[in-house]
Design a protein around this motif. Structure first.
Motif, mmCIF file in Angstrom:
data_model
loop_
_atom_site.group_PDB
_atom_site.id
_atom_site.type_symbol
_atom_site.label_atom_id
_atom_site.label_comp_id
_atom_site.label_asym_id
_atom_site.label_seq_id
_atom_site.Cartn_x
_atom_site.Cartn_y
_atom_site.Cartn_z
ATOM 1 N N SER A 92 0.827 -1.206 0.000
ATOM 2 C CA SER A 92 0.000 0.000 0.000
ATOM 3 C C SER A 92 0.863 1.259 0.000
ATOM 4 C CB SER A 92 -0.942 0.007 1.207
ATOM 5 O OG SER A 92 -0.207 -0.025 2.414
ATOM 6 N N GLY B 5 1.144 3.732 -3.328
ATOM 7 C CA GLY B 5 0.649 5.080 -3.074
ATOM 8 C C GLY B 5 1.731 6.144 -3.134
ATOM 9 N N ARG C 119 0.542 -0.377 -10.047
ATOM 10 C CA ARG C 119 -0.834 -0.247 -9.544
ATOM 11 C C ARG C 119 -1.853 -0.448 -10.661
ATOM 12 N NH1 ARG C 119 -4.970 -1.052 -8.455
ATOM 13 N NH2 ARG C 119 -6.466 -0.047 -7.069
ATOM 14 N N ARG D 99 -3.197 6.772 -11.520
ATOM 15 C CA ARG D 99 -3.839 5.722 -10.732
ATOM 16 C C ARG D 99 -5.312 6.000 -10.523
ATOM 17 N NH1 ARG D 99 1.502 5.622 -7.027
ATOM 18 N NH2 ARG D 99 1.336 7.793 -7.643
ATOM 19 N N TYR E 98 -8.522 5.077 -7.925
ATOM 20 C CA TYR E 98 -7.658 4.917 -6.745
ATOM 21 C C TYR E 98 -6.885 6.205 -6.547
ATOM 22 C CZ TYR E 98 -3.534 3.309 -4.130
ATOM 23 O OH TYR E 98 -2.529 3.161 -3.219
ATOM 24 N N ALA F 65 -3.951 8.284 -4.659
ATOM 25 C CA ALA F 65 -2.720 8.040 -3.898
ATOM 26 C C ALA F 65 -2.118 9.327 -3.389
ATOM 27 C CB ALA F 65 -1.721 7.297 -4.772
#
Length: 297
Positions: A191, A195, A245, A287, A293, A295
């Motif tokens: 993660s 990120g 990702r 992303r 998503y 980040a």
């Protein structure tokens, strides 16, 4: 993590082995970084001093030169201890990565402020290094071409050396953080790494360096290009994070990730698109576009 003596022997052994197999140095630097991340700065310094004594004795037995080997070990361990401390105190991988590249940028800038002509220094050293090779029967015209290419490369050696040092620090830190997550926080590294998104001000600085390199006078242009090279390492890692990702969201992710990493390891020309993706992510947020998503730090 099992004990201080085990850590000292592992870190010093990998450092000594890296004199013959340079990539092994990552395991040594990652080992000392893991100690700092888990046990703190004081314990990291104790382990480093113990490893310095061990590598001095091993160096005396193996190479006969204690001081050079010990100096090499300290140069390998001290910078990553400081970067690992920044990560431990902040708890943010992005911050530690930013600090690493910012220090690299300042070092390159300092070199150009303090030395009147860094390229000339590099050119002199590189020419001296290959002089024996040039005298081993290579045709005169080929010697001239080689010397000309070395002279051109010398203009970018400050940035290349800084970029190599930053890459070594970052990879060692990432490896240490991965080890820490595997032991104490399963899934935590994934993660954090996926990120990874540095602040936009660094991207604006990179854009400014590119513009200066494109339009400024020769001396300033050389400085700017070396600063761009230094920042490239950051956006290479960010680009890998972004693409990992995105690929992770596909059905054939295992196959595609394997192909992706094989390509960036064995096809150097593939690195530039990855760098550009990492750089443009500051504005585009790839992303979020492809994976729903976010980040943002």
């Amino acid at each position: 993590m099992r004990g201080r003596m085990q850590a000292i022997m592992a870190i010093s052994s990998f450092a000594l082995l890296s004199l013959m197999i340079p990539p092994v140095s990552l395991f040594s630097s990652a080992g000392i970084a893991l100690v700092v991340l888990r046990k703190g700065f004081a314990e990291g310094m104790v382990v480093m001093l113990g490893a310095a004594v061990a590598i001095a004795l091993l160096g005396l037995l193996v190479t006969g030169n204690m001081l050079v080997v010990t100096g090499y070990g300290l140069l390998l361990w001290l910078p990553i201890i400081l970067i690992a401390l920044a990560l431990r105190e902040s708890g943010q991988l992005t911050f530690a990565v930013e600090i690493t590249v910012i220090v690299g940028v300042f070092v390159v800038g300092a070199v150009y402020l303090l030395l009147p002509d860094p390229a000339a220094v590099w050119n002199e050293r590189l020419q001296a290094t290959i002089e024996a090779v040039l005298q081993s029967g290579i045709a005169n015209e080929n010697q001239a071409i080689i010397k000309e290419n070395i002279e051109k490369m010398s203009r970018f050696m400050t940035g290349l050396v800084a970029a190599g040092s930053i890459a070594s620090l970052m990879f060692g830190l990432l490896l240490a953080r991965w080890w820490q997550a595997k032991l104490y926080n399963p899934g935590g590294f994934r993660s954090e790494f996926l990120g990874l998104r540095p602040r936009k001000s660094l991207a604006f600085a990179g854009l400014a360096f590119v513009l200066i390199a494109s339009m400024a006078s020769a001396d300033l242009r050389e400085t700017a290009w070396n600063l761009v090279i230094t920042l490239t390492v950051l956006y290479l890692i960010v680009g890998v994070s972004v693409l990992h990702r995105i690929i992770s969201g596909t059905k054939a992710k295992q196959l595609l990730l394997t192909v992706f990493y094989l390509v960036i390891v064995f096809i150097p020309h593939a690195l530039l698109p990855v760098v550009l993706i990492g750089f443009s992510d500051a504005w585009v947020d790839w992303r979020n576009k492809f994976c729903n998503y976010s980040a943002h730090p």
